[in-house]
Design a protein around this motif. Structure first.
Motif, mmCIF file in Angstrom:
data_model
loop_
_atom_site.group_PDB
_atom_site.id
_atom_site.type_symbol
_atom_site.label_atom_id
_atom_site.label_comp_id
_atom_site.label_asym_id
_atom_site.label_seq_id
_atom_site.Cartn_x
_atom_site.Cartn_y
_atom_site.Cartn_z
ATOM 1 N N ARG A 1 47.842 37.868 71.802
ATOM 2 C CA ARG A 1 49.139 37.188 71.765
ATOM 3 C C ARG A 1 49.074 35.928 70.907
ATOM 4 N NH1 ARG A 1 51.875 36.751 77.501
ATOM 5 N NH2 ARG A 1 51.827 38.997 77.324
ATOM 6 N N SER A 2 48.009 35.172 71.090
ATOM 7 C CA SER A 2 47.859 33.930 70.311
ATOM 8 C C SER A 2 47.729 34.241 68.833
ATOM 9 C CB SER A 2 46.632 33.143 70.765
ATOM 10 O OG SER A 2 46.779 32.713 72.083
ATOM 11 N N LEU A 3 47.000 35.297 68.546
ATOM 12 C CA LEU A 3 46.804 35.693 67.151
ATOM 13 C C LEU A 3 48.138 36.089 66.521
ATOM 14 C CD1 LEU A 3 44.187 35.838 65.542
ATOM 15 C CD2 LEU A 3 44.040 38.252 66.071
ATOM 16 N N GLN A 4 48.904 36.824 67.312
ATOM 17 C CA GLN A 4 50.223 37.265 66.837
ATOM 18 C C GLN A 4 51.114 36.057 66.587
ATOM 19 O OE1 GLN A 4 51.563 40.009 69.785
ATOM 20 N NE2 GLN A 4 52.136 41.534 68.302
ATOM 21 N N ALA A 5 51.088 35.115 67.544
ATOM 22 C CA ALA A 5 51.917 33.909 67.423
ATOM 23 C C ALA A 5 51.505 33.109 66.186
ATOM 24 C CB ALA A 5 51.780 33.055 68.677
ATOM 25 N N LEU A 6 50.190 33.038 65.954
ATOM 26 C CA LEU A 6 49.664 32.330 64.780
ATOM 27 C C LEU A 6 50.199 32.967 63.502
ATOM 28 C CD1 LEU A 6 47.499 30.047 64.352
ATOM 29 C CD2 LEU A 6 45.844 31.847 63.983
ATOM 30 N N ARG A 7 50.183 34.306 63.466
ATOM 31 C CA ARG A 7 50.640 35.022 62.270
ATOM 32 C C ARG A 7 52.145 34.867 62.089
ATOM 33 N NH1 ARG A 7 46.692 40.389 62.533
ATOM 34 N NH2 ARG A 7 44.816 39.211 62.041
#
Lengths: 543, 307, 268
Positions: free
Chosen positions: B67-73
Motif C-alpha cells: 500500500r505504501s509503495l502504491q501511495a508513493l507511486r
C-alpha cells in the motif's frame, strides 16, 4: 596526623575525580553527513542522514546494543512479548522529560504508535510492524505501563522498537521535542546541523553522572569523500563512520591507530538476472536467465577472491548468501561461497546445450552469449566489480557489456519497465532478523527483485521459499525459525536467484581525541554509544 | 584620416541611443517574461521525458508495504501530465507559491530564498576574479606584445581548462582557500582566451596602427581605440559568462558542498524533482536573459565603424 | 613563436602516431587485468604502472588518446561551426532575425540539457558497443555546446557587418552567402579559434563528468575522461607521480592545439 593525611588523600582523590569529570564532559563532536536529511520527523526517516538524526535525538523504548547485538532497556525498563507474538507490554521509566521539559508518559507511546501506524503516513518504520491487515491497539495500563497489540504475530517484535523514536503528544515543539541524548539546536539547510545536549536526557553513567558527556554534535553536509578524508587527517572532524577501502589503506599508512576494521558487515553486493516473463527481452535470453545451470555457471565463472582483494583491497570476503557471517545467529555456517571454477562453469553450461565456438560461447540455437549488466553510475566499487566480472566471463566465452546508469533510470528499469538483463547492486542490511528480508524472498512482494509481484510462484523453489519464510515469521521459537531460514539460505545457494559476490568489511576512521569508541559492524558503526563518547583535546580548548 | 573612437558627436549619438534604449525596456521585460515561461515549460518537458521520472529511491526500501509503495507511486504520478502540472504551477505562481520540493520536502520558495544568496555571492566573486584576472592579463599581453607572456599564460589557461573540477576543488581544500574562488578559476580561461583574441584583433586594425604611429601612448590607444572596437563583443562575452558562471556553479557547489542553488539543482536532477527544476530553470533563464539583454543594450551605445 | 608552433606540431604528430600505432606500441590490451599487480608502480613492464584493476596504464593512455583526440576535437569543431552558422547569420541579418535567434540562444543556454543526454542514453540499446555510445555522447556535446559562442559571434558579426571592408564588398557586388563566407567568416576566426580551443578540454572533462550519470565511455574502453577520473581520489595518489601523466599529456596536447591554431601573432 592521620586525620590530616586522610583529608589530604581525600582532597587528592576529589581533585582527580573532578579532573576526570572535566576530562570527560564538554566539547563538540564533529563529523559529516553524506547528504542533507530529507526529514526531521523520526517516523519518516528512511535515508541515511535522517536516520542519523533520529538515532542521535530519538528516545526509544528498547535499544539494540550494537556491540553485543542484544536488546537493552531504553525508555522502558522491561518488556514482555505475549499472545504468540501479537502483544508487547512495556514498563516505562518514571519521571522522564522531553528536551523541552514536557513530561513523558504512556500517552506519548500511544500517540507515537497512532502516528506510526497511520496508513496515510506510509512510514517505512511503521510498515515493518504491518504483519497483516487490521488495527493496532495501544492500551495505557496502570503503573506507567503500556500494551500494544497487533492483528497478527510479528517475529522479532521487540527488536523493531529500536527504530521507533517516541514523540510527545503534548509538546508544542512536536517532533522537535525529543527524549534522546541530543536535540536539534541549529539547522542551516544544505550546510550543517548542530545538535545540542538534551538537559533532560534520562541516562546516567555508572557513577551517576548525567549523559551524554559531549556538549554538542556538529554534522556537516559533505558529499565529497576525498575532502572528508582530508578534513579528518587535518583534525577538522573526529571520525568517518563508513570509510572506503582505499582511504582506509591510506590512513593505515599514515596513522594506523585511527583506522578501524570491524570485520565483515551485514551488507552484500550481488548480481541478479531478470527473470520477469513479461520483460521486453528476446525469448532465448529469458530462457538463459531462468536456467539454474546458467546462473550457477555464471556464479562459478566469477572470481570473488580477486574481487575482494582488488576492489576492496582485502577488506571484504566472498559472500555466501543473503546473510553475512557477521550475523552470527542467522548465518548458515554449513554453506561456503561458490568457488571460482571456470571448467565447472563450462560443464554446467554444456548441460544446457551451450558450447564454445572460436572462443565465443553459443547457446543450442547458435546465439552468441552476450548480455548487459546495469549498475548505478558514480559508485566506483560497483563499476570496478562489473569490469572484473566482464573479464571473468570472457574466460568462458561470454561477452558482458557494462552499462552504468544514473540511479532513477536504473530503478525505473528494475521496478517498472523490466527492460534490463542483469543488474549489479548492493543490499544494505540494518537488521539482523531475517523478517526484514520478507519482501525480498516472498514471490508476491515488490522487492523480489529478479521477478517481483508474482501472482503465484513461478517456480517450485520460490514456492518453497514462500512457505519457509511464512513459517519462520509465524513462530516465536528461535530454533524453529533458524531451521526454516537455514533452508531458505540453502535454496538461495542452490538456485542463485541472487549471485552473491562479496560482504564488505565495516571500515571506519576515528580521531584519537575521541574516547570510549568501539567501532562495530551494525549501524551506526562508530557513534552507536554516542552518549558515552567523550573528547580529550576539545576539553583543553574549552578551558 | 581622422582617428576612430569616441568623439564628442559619437558621445551625443550614444546618449540619444541610450534614451531610445530606456523606452524599449518595457517591451524587453515582456519578452523576457515570455521567454522565461517558455524556458520553464521546456525544462519541465525535458525532465518529464527523461527516464527515471516518477520513481524514487525509497521504492527499494524492503520495509515498505504494498500500500505504501502504491501511495508513493501515486504521488509521483500526479506530476506526470505535463500540461496539468504546468498550468497548476502557473496558477500557484500567481499567488506567490513556487510549489513543494519532493526531494527535500520543503517549499521551493523557502529553499530558493535560503540558497540563492549563496550562489549569487559565489557567482559575483567568481566573475569578479575571472574578469579581473582574465581581462587584465589579456590587456597586459596585447599591450606589451610579449610573446613569452602570451605563451606562459596560454599554458596556464590550458592547464586550468584541463584540470578536472574535482581536483581543483581538492586543491582548494588542501590550500584552505575559500571554495567560492573556484568559480573564478573556471570562468577565467574562457574570459582570457576570448578577450585576448578580440583585443589582439582590434589592436591590429588600421586606425589603431595609425594612432600608435601618431605617437599616442599605450593607455590612450587602449581606452580610446582598442576597447571601443572590441566593446560589443566583450559585452556579449560578459553576458555569456554570467550565464556560464551560473551553470558552472552547479557542479562546483555539488563538489564543494556549498549550499547554493547549484547544489539544489544537482539534487533535484538526481531526484527528478520537477517542481524544483522548473523553478531553477526559470531562474537561470531569467539571469541569462537579463545579463545578455543588458550587455546588448549597453553594447549598442558602443557601436563604431571599423576601417 | 615559430619554434613553439613547430614544437607543438611535432608533438601532436608524435602523439597521433603513437595512438594510431597503439596496437603495435602498447605492451598489453587496454582491457587486460593483471590481477596480481593492481596499483603497481611504474616499472619496465608497466611504464606508467597499473590502475586499480591491474590494467596497464600506458596502454590505456595510448588507446584513450585515440578516442579523445579524435572525438573531442570533432565535437568542438561541430559546436564551433554551429555557433558560427547561427551566430553569424543572426549578427549579419540583424533586426528581428537577430533578436529572435538570440532569444532562442539564451533559452538554449538555460535549459537542463542533462536530461536530454540521459534520455538519449536510455533510448540506446543496452548492448550498444562502447565506441558507438561514446560517439553519440560527443556528437550530442557538439550539438549542445554552441550557444555561448553563438552570442559572442553574433555580436562580432554585427560589428563586422557595419565595417568599411564589408561595405566595400557589398559595393563591389558581393552579397548573400558569398559575402558571408568570403568576407565575414574569415574575420570571425579569432572568436572561432577561442571557442574551438576552449571546447576541446571542456568536452573531454564533460565526458568524464557524465560518467557519473552513466553517459560517456563504457568499460573497458578508456578515454582521457575516464583516466582523469582516477585523479578524483587525489589524496590517495600522493607519491605516485606517474598517475599524473595522463593529465600532463592532456595539458600538453591542448596547449599544442592552441599554438598550432593561433596563427595570428600579437601585432607589433
Amino acid at each position: 596526623m592521620k586525620k590530616l593525611l586522610a583529608s589530604f588523600v581525600l582532597l587528592i582523590l576529589i581533585t582527580l575525580g573532578s579532573t576526570s569529570v572535566l576530562a570527560q564532559s564538554g566539547g563538540e563532536l564533529h563529523f559529516c553527513l553524506r547528504s542533507e536529511p530529507k526529514t526531521l520527523n523520526p517516523l519518516l526517516a528512511a535515508d541515511d542522514a535522517s536516520e542519523t538524526i533520529r538515532y542521535l535525538t530519538g528516545g526509544v523504548l528498547v535499544r539494540v546494543n550494537r556491540f553485543t547485538q542484544d536488546l537493552e532497556p531504553g525508555l522502558a525498563t522491561s518488556w514482555k512479548v505475549t499472545n504468540g507474538g501479537k502483544t508487547i507490554t512495556f514498563q516505562l521509566r518514571d519521571g522522564l522529560r522531553f528536551s523541552d521539559g514536557t513530561s513523558f508518559s504512556a500517552d506519548d507511546v500511544t500517540y507515537t504508535m497512532q502516528q506510526l501506524m497511520d496508513p496515510a503516513l506510509h512510514s517505512p518504520t511503521g510498515d515493518a510492524f504491518r504483519s497483516s491487515e487490521g488495527k493496532v491497539e495501544t492500551q495505557v495500563l496502570p503503573k506507567n505501563r503500556v500494551r500494544i497489540t497487533f492483528p497478527a504475530p510479528i517475529a522479532g517484535l521487540d527488536r523493531l522498537f529500536d527504530q521507533v523514536a517516541v514523540m510527545s503528544a503534548k509538546s508544542p515543539q512536536k517532533e522537535m521535542a525529543v527524549l534522546g541524548p541530543y536535540y536539534v539546536g541549529e539547522n542551516k539547510a544544505g550546510s550543517y546541523l548542530i545538535l545540542k545536549r538534551n538537559p533532560n536526557y534520562w541516562e546516567k553513567d555508572s557513577a551517576g553522572r548525567p549523559l551524554p558527556y559531549i556538549e554538542s554534535v556538529r554534522l556537516d553536509i559533505q558529499q565529497n569523500r576525498d575532502i572528508e578524508m582530508l578534513r579528518l587527517t587535518r583534525g577538522e572532524i573526529h571520525f568517518i563512520n563508513s570509510l572506503d577501502a582505499e582511504y582506509f589503506d591510506k590512513l593505515v599508512s599514515q596513522d594506523p591507530s585511527m583506522a578501524h576494521d570491524a570485520g565483515a558487515s551485514l551488507d552484500s553486493e550481488e548480481m541478479w538476472f531478470n527473470q520477469v516473463a513479461s520483460s521486453p527481452l528476446p525469448s532465448y535470453k529469458k530462457a538463459w536467465f531462468s536456467s539454474t545451470n546458467f546462473r550457477r555457471a555464471i556464479s562459478e565463472a566469477i572470481n570473488r577472491e580477486d574481487m575482494a582483494r582488488i576492489v576492496f583491497r582485502g577488506h571484504a570476503r566472498p559472500a555466501v548468501g543473503p546473510v553475512s557471517p557477521a550475523n552470527k545467529f542467522w548465518f548458515n555456517a554449513k554453506l561456503q561461497a561458490h568457488p571460482f571454477d571456470q571448467k565447472s562453469a563450462l560443464q554446467r553450461l554444456a548441460q544446457d546445450g551451450f558450447h564454445l565456438q572460436d572462443g565465443v560461447l553459443h547457446d543450442h540455437d547458435g546465439h552468441a552469449v552476450e548480455f548487459s549488466v546495469i549498475t548505478n553510475a558514480g559508485n566506483k566499487y560497483r563499476e570496478r566489480m562489473a569490469t572484473m566480472i566482464q573479464q571473468d566471463l570472457s574466460g568462458v566465452g561470454i561477452k558482458l557489456n557494462v552499462v552504468t546508469l544514473d540511479f532513477p533510470s536504473l530503478i525505473e528499469r528494475i521496478t517498472r519497465t523490466f527492460d534490463y538483463e542483469a543488474c549489479l547492486l548492493g543490499l544494505v542490511n540494518d537488521e539482523l532478523d531475517p523478517n526484514a528480508q520478507m519482501t525480498v524472498w516472498l514471490s508476491s512482494a515488490d522487492s523480489h527483485q529478479w521477478n517481483p509481484s508474482q501472482k503465484t510462484p513461478a517456480t517450485v523453489w520460490e514456492a518453497e521459499i514462500d512457505k519457509l519464510m511464512r513459517a519462520q515469521a509465524s513462530t516465536l521459537d528461535p530454533k524453529k525459525r533458524k531451521e526454516d531460514f537455514d533452508k531458505v539460505q540453502e535454496i538461495a545457494w542452490q538456485q542463485e536467484p541472487f549471485i552473491y559476490l562479496v560482504n564488505k568489511n565495516a571500515l571506519s576512521a576515528v580521531s584519537p581525541a575521541v574516547r570510549n569508541v568501539h567501532p562495530v559492524v551494525l549501524r551506526p558503526q562508530v557513534y552507536w554509544n554516542i552518549d558515552q563518547l567523550s573528547l580529550s583535546g576539545e576539553v583543553a580548548r574549552n578551558r | 584620416m581622422a582617428p576612430k573612437g569616441l568623439t564628442r558627436p559619437a558621445i551625443w549619438n550614444a546618449s540619444r541611443r541610450g534614451i531610445d534604449t530606456l523606452s524599449a525596456l518595457p517591451k524587453l521585460a515582456g519578452k523576457i517574461l515570455i521567454t522565461v515561461l517558455i524556458g520553464g515549460f521546456l525544462g519541465a518537458t525535458l525532465v518529464r521525458l527523461a527516464p527515471g521520472f516518477g520513481v524514487d529511491e525509497e521504492e527499494l526500501d524492503a520495509r515498505l508495504s504494498v500500500r505504501s509503495l502504491q501511495a508513493l507511486r501515486e504521488t509521483r504520478a500526479s506530476d506526470s501530465n505535463l500540461f496539468v502540472f504546468y498550468s497548476r504551477y502557473l496558477n500557484r505562481l500567481l499567488h506567490g507559491d513556487l510549489g513543494n520540493s519532493r526531494t527535500l520536502q520543503r517549499p521551493v520558495l523557502q529553499l530558493v530564498a535560503e540558497r540563492l544568496p549563496e550562489t549569487l555571492k559565489s557567482v559575483a566573486l567568481g566573475l569578479a576574479l575571472g574578469w579581473s584576472a582574465g581581462f587584465l592579463l589579456a590587456v597586459a599581453i596585447v599591450m606589451s606584445r610579449a610573446w613569452y607572456l602570451d605563451l606562459l599564460t596560454s599554458l596556464l589557461v590550458g592547464a586550468l581548462l584541463c584540470l578536472p573540477a574535482a581536483v581543483l576543488a581538492l586543491l582548494f581544500v588542501l590550500a584552505q582557500a575559500p571554495a567560492r574562488l573556484l568559480l573564478g578559476l573556471v570562468v577565467f580561461p574562457k574570459i582570457f582566451r576570448y578577450s585576448r583574441n578580440l583585443l589582439a584583433r582590434s589592436s591590429g586594425l588600421p586606425h589603431v596602427l595609425t594612432a600608435r604611429a601618431k605617437g599616442l601612448g599605450n593607455m590612450r590607444v587602449l581606452v580610446w581605440h582598442i576597447l571601443p572596437t572590441a566593446a560589443p563583443q566583450l559585452l556579449a562575452l560578459l553576458g555569456v559568462t554570467v550565464s556560464f558562471a551560473f551553470t558552472a556553479a552547479i557542479p562546483m557547489e555539488a563538489l564543494c558542498d556549498l549550499p547554493g542553488i547549484g547544489q539544489l539543482a544537482w539534487k533535484a536532477a538526481l531526484g527528478r524533482d520537477v517542481a524544483l527544476l522548473v523553478n531553477l530553470t526559470m531562474i537561470v533563464t531569467l539571469v541569462t536573459l537579463v545579463a545578455n539583454s543588458a550587455s546588448d543594450l549597453i553594447g549598442r551605445t558602443f557601436r563604431t565603424r571599423e576601417a | 613563436m615559430k619554434w613553439a608552433r613547430t614544437t607543438a606540431i611535432v608533438f601532436l604528430l608524435a602523439v597521433s602516431a603513437a595512438c594510431l600505432l597503439a596496437n603495435v606500441i602498447a605492451p598489453a590490451s587496454y582491457a587486460h587485468q593483471f590481477r596480481a599487480e593492481p596499483n603497481a608502480s611504474a616499472s619496465r613492464q608497466h611504464l606508467l604502472g597499473t590502475d586499480d584493476l591491474g590494467r596497464d596504464r600506458f596502454s590505456r593512455v595510448l588507446y584513450g588518446t585515440r578516442v579523445s583526440l579524435l572525438l573531442a576535437p570533432a565535437a568542438a569543431l561541430l559546436s564551433s561551426l554551429m555557433a558560427a552558422f547561427i551566430g553569424g547569420i543572426a549578427g549579419f541579418a540583424g533586426g528581428w532575425v537577430e533578436r529572435f535567434v538570440m532569444a532562442g540562444t539564451d533559452l538554449f543556454l538555460s535549459l537542463p540539457w542533462l536530461f536530454l543526454l540521459i534520455t538519449v542514453r536510455a533510448l540506446l540499446p543496452l548492448n550498444v558497443s562502447p565506441i558507438v555510445s561514446v560517439l553519440i555522447t560527443f556528437a550530442m556535446l557538439g550539438c549542445l555546446g554552441w550557444a555561448g559562442a553563438a552570442r559572442i559571434i553574433c555580436a562580432d558579426a554585427r560589428a563586422l557587418s557595419q565595417s568599411d571592408f564589408i561595405l566595400l564588398a557589398r559595393a563591389s557586388g558581393s552579397c548573400g552567402f558569398r559575402l558571408l563566407w568570403r568576407h565575414l567568416v574569415p574575420n570571425l576566426k579569432p572568436v572561432l579559434y577561442a571557442q574551438f580551443w576552449i571546447s576541446v578540454p571542456v568536452f573531454i572533462l564533460t565526458e568524464a563528468n557524465l560518467g557519473i550519470l552513466g553517459l560517456g565511455v563504457a568499460e573497458p574502453l578508456p578515454s582521457w575522461g575516464s583516466l582523469l577520473r582516477e585523479l578524483e581520489g587525489f589524496s590517495t595518489i600522493a607519491g605516485q607521480a606517474w598517475q599524473l601523466v595522463p593529465l600532463i599529456l592532456f595539458i600538453l596536447v591542448v596547449s599544442s592545439f592552441h599554438l598550432v591554431l593561433t596563427k595570428e601573432e600579437l601585432p607589433v
